[in-house]
Design a protein around this motif. Structure first.
Motif, PDB file in Angstrom:
ATOM      1  N   GLY A  65       2.256  12.751   1.536  1.00 32.84           N
ATOM      2  CA  GLY A  65       2.600  11.398   1.089  1.00 32.84           C
ATOM      3  C   GLY A  65       3.075  10.465   2.190  1.00 32.84           C
ATOM      4  N   HIS A  66       3.154  10.962   3.430  1.00 30.84           N
ATOM      5  CA  HIS A  66       3.592  10.113   4.549  1.00 30.84           C
ATOM      6  C   HIS A  66       2.379   9.710   5.387  1.00 30.84           C
ATOM      7  N   GLU A  67       2.186   8.419   5.554  1.00 36.26           N
ATOM      8  CA  GLU A  67       1.043   7.935   6.322  1.00 36.26           C
ATOM      9  C   GLU A  67       1.329   8.060   7.821  1.00 36.26           C
ATOM     10  N   ILE A  68       0.385   8.685   8.555  1.00 42.10           N
ATOM     11  CA  ILE A  68       0.621   8.928   9.990  1.00 42.10           C
ATOM     12  C   ILE A  68       0.884   7.618  10.736  1.00 42.10           C
ATOM     13  N   GLY A  69       0.151   6.576  10.406  1.00 39.88           N
ATOM     14  CA  GLY A  69       0.314   5.299  11.098  1.00 39.88           C
ATOM     15  C   GLY A  69       1.694   4.677  10.921  1.00 39.88           C
ATOM     16  N   LYS A  70       2.356   4.963   9.780  1.00 34.74           N
ATOM     17  CA  LYS A  70       3.650   4.318   9.489  1.00 34.74           C
ATOM     18  C   LYS A  70       4.833   5.271   9.627  1.00 34.74           C
ATOM     19  N   GLU A  71       4.639   6.539   9.258  1.00 28.49           N
ATOM     20  CA  GLU A  71       5.738   7.523   9.307  1.00 28.49           C
ATOM     21  C   GLU A  71       5.274   8.750  10.086  1.00 28.49           C
ATOM     22  N   ARG A  72       4.923   8.524  11.324  1.00 30.57           N
ATOM     23  CA  ARG A  72       4.301   9.548  12.162  1.00 30.57           C
ATOM     24  C   ARG A  72       5.089  10.865  12.180  1.00 30.57           C
ATOM     25  N   GLU A  73       6.411  10.754  12.457  1.00 31.07           N
ATOM     26  CA  GLU A  73       7.203  11.974  12.612  1.00 31.07           C
ATOM     27  C   GLU A  73       7.273  12.774  11.315  1.00 31.07           C
ATOM     28  N   LYS A  74       7.525  12.075  10.213  1.00 29.33           N
ATOM     29  CA  LYS A  74       7.612  12.745   8.905  1.00 29.33           C
ATOM     30  C   LYS A  74       6.284  13.404   8.555  1.00 29.33           C
ATOM     31  N   ALA A  75       5.189  12.681   8.796  1.00 28.59           N
ATOM     32  CA  ALA A  75       3.855  13.207   8.457  1.00 28.59           C
ATOM     33  C   ALA A  75       3.552  14.455   9.289  1.00 28.59           C
ATOM     34  N   LEU A  76       3.760  14.377  10.593  1.00 31.95           N
ATOM     35  CA  LEU A  76       3.359  15.477  11.482  1.00 31.95           C
ATOM     36  C   LEU A  76       4.330  16.653  11.445  1.00 31.95           C
TER      37      LEU A  76
END
Length: 304
Positions: A65-76
């Motif tokens: 649910g975390h978009e890499i472009g906006k929430e990079r750290e959370k997503a990755l």
């Protein structure tokens, strides 16, 4: 089951060359998703976007649910990856390699023992990595990727260079890890048999476009989509009508012959809509095929 990975309408160009041309797919928890296509189809570019090394020019990639472009750290933070040859310190033992990662990521020592057992390296984990075979290095790379218990595991051509025994061992470990930990696995490959025996779902990619996404059960394709061939004299009107239908996913045409990838069992609705719009159907039939035939149809047939 929740989607762990969602890729929506992603495009990527390098210079003036468009490499990825509007791809969309999703991977659920516990699902092993195969990304199948020939070399140069766009598999590695896609993986580099999934792990945040390069950004798409258009479209979104979301992990948990975390978009890499906006929430990079959370997503990755939810991703583990084995991309090409894993980076390992060959002068250290397998355990020392894993302990380095555990220390940096503040992962308890007990987790190291768990992943070592999971990848079947217990008897050799204290040996120096330079003494490892290629298969053992791949398994150690997999252990490193699994250490933080990722929700998404990304594997890029993981069995390249392995002998048949190594391939079988690796396949069983990935299956076991996926089912035991409910991890979503995204595996890129150009080897048909590997995808057929390992994956639950396969996306066929060629020339930067996903030609089809299909389910595999017991090594056989279980179509949630169907491929139809339609012959009509009214090509232009037919093309316009087909592109407006929700249950039609992909349309390609050569003169008056259309190849349509559509929702399973949607052929009656397609025929009825075309007739309603006054488009005469000369011929319409469904194509049946297994993985190898699908690959030849979608990938080899897609080469211009």
């Amino acid at each position: 089951m929740a989607n762990v990975l969602e890729v929506k309408d992603v495009y990527k160009h390098l210079g003036k060359r468009e490499i990825i041309k509007g791809i969309s797919f999703s991977v659920k928890e516990g699902e092993i998703f195969g990304f199948l296509g020939p070399n140069g189809a766009g598999k590695t570019t896609t993986i580099r976007m999934l792990v945040g090394l390069i950004a798409p020019n258009k479209g979104t990639i979301s992990i948990m649910g975390h978009e890499i472009g906006k929430e990079r750290e959370k997503a990755l933070s939810s991703v583990g990856a084995v991309v090409e040859n894993p980076e390992l310190y060959t002068y250290l033992s397998g355990r020392e390699n894993l302990m380095q990662i555990a220390r940096i990521r503040k992962i308890p020592k007990g987790e190291v023992d768990k992943v070592v057992e999971l990848v079947k390296l217990s008897d050799r984990i204290n040996d120096k990595v330079k003494k490892y075979s290629l298969g053992m290095k791949q398994r150690l790379g997999l252990a490193a990727a699994l250490l933080a218990d990722p929700r998404l595991l990304i594997l890029d051509e993981p069995t390249n260079g392995l002998d048949p025994t190594g391939i079988m061992e690796f396949r069983e470990i990935v299956k076991h890890a996926s089912k035991e930990r409910n991890t979503a696995v995204f595996i890129s490959s150009h080897i048909l048999s590997e995808v057929q025996q390992l994956c639950d779902t396969v996306a066929f990619i060629n020339d930067g476009k996903i030609q089809s996404v299909e389910s595999i059960t017991g090594g056989q394709i279980k179509n949630e989509t169907e491929t139809l061939v339609l012959v009509t004299r009214e090509a232009k009107n037919c093309s316009e009508v087909l592109k407006q239908l929700d249950y039609v996913y992909e349309v390609s045409a050569e003169e008056n012959v259309f190849t349509i990838n559509a929702k399973e069992d949607s052929s009656p609705e397609i025929a009825a809509t075309l007739v309603e719009k006054g488009i005469a159907i000369k011929e319409m039939y469904k194509k049946h095929s297994e993985l190898e035939q699908r690959y030849m149809e979608l990938v080899e047939g897609g080469k211009k």
